[in-house]
Design an enzyme around this catalytic site. Structure first.
Site, PDB file in Angstrom:
ATOM      1  N   SER A 135      -0.411   2.941   4.765  1.00  0.00           N
ATOM      2  CA  SER A 135      -1.135   4.172   4.472  1.00  0.00           C
ATOM      3  C   SER A 135      -1.528   4.911   5.748  1.00  0.00           C
ATOM      4  O   SER A 135      -1.750   4.298   6.788  1.00  0.00           O
ATOM      5  CB  SER A 135      -2.394   3.846   3.685  1.00  0.00           C
ATOM      6  OG  SER A 135      -3.160   5.009   3.501  1.00  0.00           O
ATOM      7  N   TYR A 148     -10.667   0.002   3.382  1.00  0.00           N
ATOM      8  CA  TYR A 148      -9.270   0.115   2.981  1.00  0.00           C
ATOM      9  C   TYR A 148      -8.410   0.472   4.193  1.00  0.00           C
ATOM     10  O   TYR A 148      -7.361  -0.138   4.436  1.00  0.00           O
ATOM     11  CB  TYR A 148      -9.174   1.200   1.901  1.00  0.00           C
ATOM     12  CG  TYR A 148      -7.772   1.626   1.490  1.00  0.00           C
ATOM     13  CD1 TYR A 148      -6.990   0.828   0.662  1.00  0.00           C
ATOM     14  CD2 TYR A 148      -7.248   2.860   1.911  1.00  0.00           C
ATOM     15  CE1 TYR A 148      -5.722   1.240   0.263  1.00  0.00           C
ATOM     16  CE2 TYR A 148      -5.980   3.270   1.516  1.00  0.00           C
ATOM     17  CZ  TYR A 148      -5.219   2.473   0.693  1.00  0.00           C
ATOM     18  OH  TYR A 148      -3.970   2.877   0.295  1.00  0.00           O
TER      19      TYR A 148
HETATM   20  N1  LIG Z   1      -1.765   7.245  -4.091  1.00  0.00           N
HETATM   21  C1  LIG Z   1      -1.949   7.563  -2.820  1.00  0.00           C
HETATM   22  O1  LIG Z   1      -2.326   8.680  -2.501  1.00  0.00           O
HETATM   23  C2  LIG Z   1      -1.644   6.557  -1.739  1.00  0.00           C
HETATM   24  C3  LIG Z   1      -1.819   6.965  -0.417  1.00  0.00           C
HETATM   25  C4  LIG Z   1      -1.512   6.073   0.591  1.00  0.00           C
HETATM   26  C5  LIG Z   1      -1.040   4.823   0.288  1.00  0.00           C
HETATM   27  N2  LIG Z   1      -0.897   4.419  -0.988  1.00  0.00           N
HETATM   28  C6  LIG Z   1      -0.377   3.077  -1.226  1.00  0.00           C
HETATM   29  O2  LIG Z   1       0.757   3.157  -2.059  1.00  0.00           O
HETATM   30  C7  LIG Z   1       0.882   1.974  -2.836  1.00  0.00           C
HETATM   31  C8  LIG Z   1       1.018   2.341  -4.300  1.00  0.00           C
HETATM   32  O3  LIG Z   1      -0.117   3.080  -4.623  1.00  0.00           O
HETATM   33  P1  LIG Z   1      -0.479   3.749  -6.017  1.00  0.00           P
HETATM   34  O4  LIG Z   1      -1.089   5.038  -5.664  1.00  0.00           O
HETATM   35  O5  LIG Z   1       0.665   3.727  -6.927  1.00  0.00           O
HETATM   36  O6  LIG Z   1      -1.643   2.752  -6.426  1.00  0.00           O
HETATM   37  P2  LIG Z   1      -2.144   2.152  -7.806  1.00  0.00           P
HETATM   38  O7  LIG Z   1      -1.821   3.030  -8.912  1.00  0.00           O
HETATM   39  O8  LIG Z   1      -3.578   1.770  -7.586  1.00  0.00           O
HETATM   40  O9  LIG Z   1      -1.267   0.852  -7.909  1.00  0.00           O
HETATM   41  C9  LIG Z   1      -1.518  -0.291  -7.176  1.00  0.00           C
HETATM   42  C10 LIG Z   1      -0.629  -1.401  -7.676  1.00  0.00           C
HETATM   43  O10 LIG Z   1      -0.975  -2.585  -7.000  1.00  0.00           O
HETATM   44  C11 LIG Z   1      -1.134  -3.614  -7.936  1.00  0.00           C
HETATM   45  N3  LIG Z   1      -2.075  -4.616  -7.525  1.00  0.00           N
HETATM   46  C12 LIG Z   1      -3.411  -4.505  -7.327  1.00  0.00           C
HETATM   47  N4  LIG Z   1      -3.932  -5.685  -7.030  1.00  0.00           N
HETATM   48  C13 LIG Z   1      -2.911  -6.564  -7.032  1.00  0.00           C
HETATM   49  C14 LIG Z   1      -2.820  -7.945  -6.798  1.00  0.00           C
HETATM   50  N5  LIG Z   1      -3.891  -8.689  -6.509  1.00  0.00           N
HETATM   51  N6  LIG Z   1      -1.625  -8.530  -6.872  1.00  0.00           N
HETATM   52  C15 LIG Z   1      -0.527  -7.820  -7.174  1.00  0.00           C
HETATM   53  N7  LIG Z   1      -0.533  -6.520  -7.410  1.00  0.00           N
HETATM   54  C16 LIG Z   1      -1.724  -5.890  -7.337  1.00  0.00           C
HETATM   55  C17 LIG Z   1      -1.639  -2.943  -9.165  1.00  0.00           C
HETATM   56  O11 LIG Z   1      -1.411  -3.755 -10.291  1.00  0.00           O
HETATM   57  P3  LIG Z   1      -2.361  -3.656 -11.609  1.00  0.00           P
HETATM   58  O12 LIG Z   1      -2.068  -2.342 -12.183  1.00  0.00           O
HETATM   59  O13 LIG Z   1      -1.937  -4.794 -12.426  1.00  0.00           O
HETATM   60  O14 LIG Z   1      -3.769  -3.789 -11.071  1.00  0.00           O
HETATM   61  C18 LIG Z   1      -0.792  -1.683  -9.163  1.00  0.00           C
HETATM   62  O15 LIG Z   1       0.466  -1.909  -9.717  1.00  0.00           O
HETATM   63  C19 LIG Z   1      -0.363   1.143  -2.527  1.00  0.00           C
HETATM   64  O16 LIG Z   1      -0.025   0.204  -1.562  1.00  0.00           O
HETATM   65  C20 LIG Z   1      -1.324   2.155  -1.951  1.00  0.00           C
HETATM   66  O17 LIG Z   1      -2.234   1.563  -1.095  1.00  0.00           O
HETATM   67  C21 LIG Z   1      -1.184   5.281  -2.011  1.00  0.00           C
END
Ligand SMILES: NC(=O)c1ccc[n+]([C@@H]2O[C@H](COP(=O)([O-])OP(=O)(O)OC[C@H]3O[C@@H](n4cnc5c(N)ncnc54)[C@H](OP(=O)(O)O)[C@@H]3O)[C@@H](O)[C@H]2O)c1
Ligand SMILES: Cc1cc2nc3c(=O)[nH]c(=O)nc-3n(C[C@H](O)[C@H](O)[C@H](O)COP(=O)(O)OP(=O)(O)OC[C@H]3O[C@@H](n4cnc5c(N)ncnc54)[C@H](O)[C@@H]3O)c2cc1C
Lengths: 243, 442
Positions: A135, A148
């Protein structure tokens, strides 16, 4: 047929990535704590890729299970996408130790734990690609999300070291710094449209960068410059800012 | 959190609670929240059909669930877009049986508006069954034979019977991703109607009509008709090598709202004149890919922004067959003389078709786009009177302003429709700005 393993397959970004790889005829393995959440996605991917899709339970918070998890896979992957993450609530994390440990353990400890297991196998096989979704928040700690951010900073540094190590074994490591994406994680946040990538677009960019063996990417070009500016503000000024 | 939301016409824009559905379990949770709500797919309806205090966005419920590759039968979640279906299945030799003029609509939206296209028939003719979550959270499976009343009310029911979760649809086999298209220039309304009435075997037909031209040019049109190209029809070697795939042209984008004055009578007139004369005289045949034939407008992303912030609407009316020959010239005369000028106007004939509450029935329809201006709605009220006089109706998916009377007189089953909705949704959970404007819940 090549195989891609997606760690944290339940998220919007993971789904878009899985479909992108399915379209490119990859066989998919989906890993997620609760596999009931990804059964429908697995059906979807089977239709798209015309190949069987495996779903496996995986929890980043249980590092003791990671070796067994990887050993149990019927086919070893050629590409691994480490997509899971947990943003948590900064204010809560400041006072609640369970919340802050969770943020650190999902984003850093858990990620390092599983990727080390896989790295060892890839190094021995002298092939493969590891893609880590880190990130921009890790580029510099800010008061609004430094728990985070620091976990992601650690993850970014880890990926950089891993890239260095595995290069000598013919294994590629790519770091992705997404910026804003419109996903469940950011639902309800008022994100500026031009700085925000939709998951499908993000997946397309990541896939393209993967085929070109890029090392570190920002999804949208603006983010590279924004983060460069953020990084270059002198600390004595930065500490006074409200970000 | 409240989010600014509008559908394709950018009018009206409201602040709504947008809840993104990701799976069935969430649907159950959301549906039990308080206050009125309505489903929304890709927001490609023009007006207020998919707007309410709370919006259930189905865009992210988009898994394909089963595909029978022998029979071409697909089961998928309601948020799957037609574009996605084409991307996955055309290369395998399957195509959509009915498609509207944009492929960026969801299956849920296609069912709820029972959309039509250049073919005869409407989308729900090919829906074999669907699962709908009713207001009380019960999931009902319905089809032409099972819970048939619920099925016929949901098709074209604009989301008022419940939340469509998934559907099973019949795709049609094709040999290529190309269409053998014939364009015919028609000098006036009579000649284009005559051509529709003696169509012969063409699967697809529609006419672009110049609604600015007056006098002896009134109703001059370009008829476009098409047939799925067989392998043998393909002309060049690129097409023959890979008949089920093509590389489309890169998309254009309208990145910002145009100023309101960009589209005025002069530019509309010039466009219409150019379009008519671009088409060679007489009939002309060529092979085009399906994007070019079905979705010429999709080629420009966000083209709705050329209408500026004031937004625009589409006036789409249908006259029954018996009164079309008398009514169409009268309406066309009225439209061309009112000086509003429509950038895009489309004329089509529907053949025999059964409908409970969905728009298509035998007759002619005409669709015209108008920018929202101060005097527009008063003028459209006048058009309404004529449409009613000839026994016609307006298409709900395009409407943003008709009065309740127009709906109740235009749709012969409107009263029964309202009764059924009341019976299935006594708490009136499913409401759109449109359904309230039309007094559907009273
Ligand atoms: N959205 C943004 O703007 C943004 C920006 C920068 C970086 N990111 C990064 O991009 C990636 C995807 O993000 P997203 O926005 O799609 O996030 P999200 O909707 O919160 O999804 C996070 C995923 O991680 C899984 N997860 C959480 N805890 C876990 C665990 N203990 N073991 C295995 N899986 C786990 C969740 O599974 P469950 O649904 O089962 O909990 C979910 O599938 C993440 O790494 C996030 O940090 C996102
Ligand atoms: C450029 C353009 C060309 C068009 N051409 C045609 C055409 O040729 N023929 C035609 O028939 N239409 C046409 N349309 C209109 C469009 O096809 C319909 O409005 C369609 O319903 C839009 O689908 P959507 O997924 O965007 O639904 P939305 O616009 O989001 O919603 C439309 C209606 O469907 C309901 N709905 C959506 N999803 C669900 C669900 N899961 N469960 C229950 N109800 C639901 C909504 O409540 C609303 O009443 C065109 C639109 C555009 C922008």
């Amino acid at each position: 047929m090549q195989t891609a393993l997606i760690l944290g397959a339940g998220s919007d970004l993971a789904r878009a990535l899985a479909r992108r790889f399915a379209t490119a005829s990859y066989r998919l393995i989906l890993a997620e704590p609760d596999t009931s959440l990804i059964e429908d996605l697995a059906k979807d991917l089977e239709i798209r890729s015309q190949a069987p899709v495996e779903t496996v339970a995986f929890d980043a918070l249980k590092p003791e299970t990671h070796q067994a998890f990887y050993d149990s896979l019927s086919v070893k992957p050629d590409v691994v996408l480490c997509v899971f993450g947990y943003m948590g609530d900064q204010l809560k994390a400041e006072t609640d130790s369970a919340e802050r440990l969770r943020v650190m353990n999902v984003n850093y400890t858990g990620a390092v734990s599983i990727l080390e297991v896989i790295a060892t196998d890839f190094a021995a096989r002298k092939a493969g690609t590891l893609i880590g979704i880190s990130s921009c928040a890790g580029d510099r700690g800010r008061q609004s999300n430094y728990i985070y951010g620091s976990a992601k900073a650690g993850f970014t540094a880890y990926l950089s070291g891993l890239r260095n190590r595995l290069f000598h074994h013919g294994v590629h490591v790519m770091t992705v710094k997404p910026g804003f994406m419109r996903t469940a994680m950011t639902e309800g946040l008022d994100l500026p449209e031009i700085l925000t990538a939709m998951p499908d677009r993000a997946a397309e960019i990541i896939f393209h960068a993967f085929t070109r063996k890029r090392n570190v990417i920002y999804l949208l070009w603006m983010w590279k410059w924004i983060m460069m500016m953020v990084r270059n503000v002198p600390e004595c000024v930065f500490k006074r800012m409200k970000m | 959190m409240k989010r600014k939301t509008a559908n394709w016409g950018n009018y009206p824009t409201i602040e709504a609670d947008v809840l993104t559905l990701r799976n069935q379990r969430q649907a159950n949770e959301f549906i039990h929240r308080d206050g009125p709500m309505i489903a929304r797919g890709l927001g490609r309806c023009y007006g207020d059909s998919a707007l309410s205090e709370t919006i259930l966005s189905t865009e992210s419920c988009n898994n394909l669930l089963a595909f029978d590759s022998e029979k071409g039968i697909l089961t998928c979640e309601a948020g799957v877009s037609l574009a996605n279906i084409l991307d996955v299945f055309t290369p395998r030799g399957w195509f959509l049986p009915v498609t509207p003029g944009t492929k960026f609509v969801t299956i849920g939206g296609a069912i709820a508006a029972d959309v039509h296209g250049k073919s005869s028939g409407s989308f729900c003719d090919y829906v074999l069954s669907m699962q709908v979550m009713k207001a009380d959270g019960e999931i009902l499976t319905c089809s032409k034979t099972e819970n048939a009343e619920f099925f016929e009310t949901t098709r074209g029911g604009m989301g008022l019977t419940g939340l469509i979760l998934q559907a099973t649809i019949q795709l049609i086999p094709v040999e290529t991703a190309y269409i053998r298209e014939e364009t015919v220039q028609c000098k006036d309304l009579d000649s284009v109607m005559d051509l529709f009435d003696h169509m012969g075997k063409w699967t697809y037909s529609v006419a672009w009509i110049d609604c600015v031209a007056t006098g002896k040019n009134m109703g001059r049109s370009v008829m476009m008709r098409g047939e799925h190209a067989r392998r043998a029809d393909l002309v060049n070697s690129t097409q023959r090598r890979d008949p089920l795939n093509f590389h489309g042209l890169p998309k254009l984008d309208v990145p910002i709202m145009f100023p309101n004055f960009a589209l005025n009578n002069l530019s509309v007139k010039a466009f219409n004149m150019a379009y008519y004369h671009k088409c060679p005289k007489g009939a002309h045949e060529h092979i085009v890919n399906y994007d070019a034939f079905f979705y010429p407008l999709d080629f420009v992303n966000n083209w709705n922004r050329i209408y500026g912030r004031r937004g625009f609407t589409q006036y789409q009316f249908l006259l029954p067959m018996e009164s079309s020959y008398e009514g169409l010239p009268v309406l066309l005369e009225k439209i061309s003389s009112c000086g509003l000028g429509s950038f895009l106007a489309v004329l089509k004939k529907f053949g025999p078709h059964e409908s409970f509450i969905s728009f298509p029935k035998p007759g002619y329809f005409l669709a015209l786009d108008f920018p929202i201006t101060k005097k527009l709605f008063a003028l459209l009220d006048e058009f309404d009177k004529l449409v009613l006089k000839y026994g016609g109706r307006l298409y709900l998916a395009k409407d943003v302003r008709m009065k309740p009377e127009m709906f109740f007189k235009g749709y012969e089953n409107a009263d029964t429709f309202c009764e059924r909705i009341k019976q299935w949704d006594p708490q009136q959970k499913f409401q759109s700005l449109q359904s309230r404007r039309l007094n559907i819940h009273q």
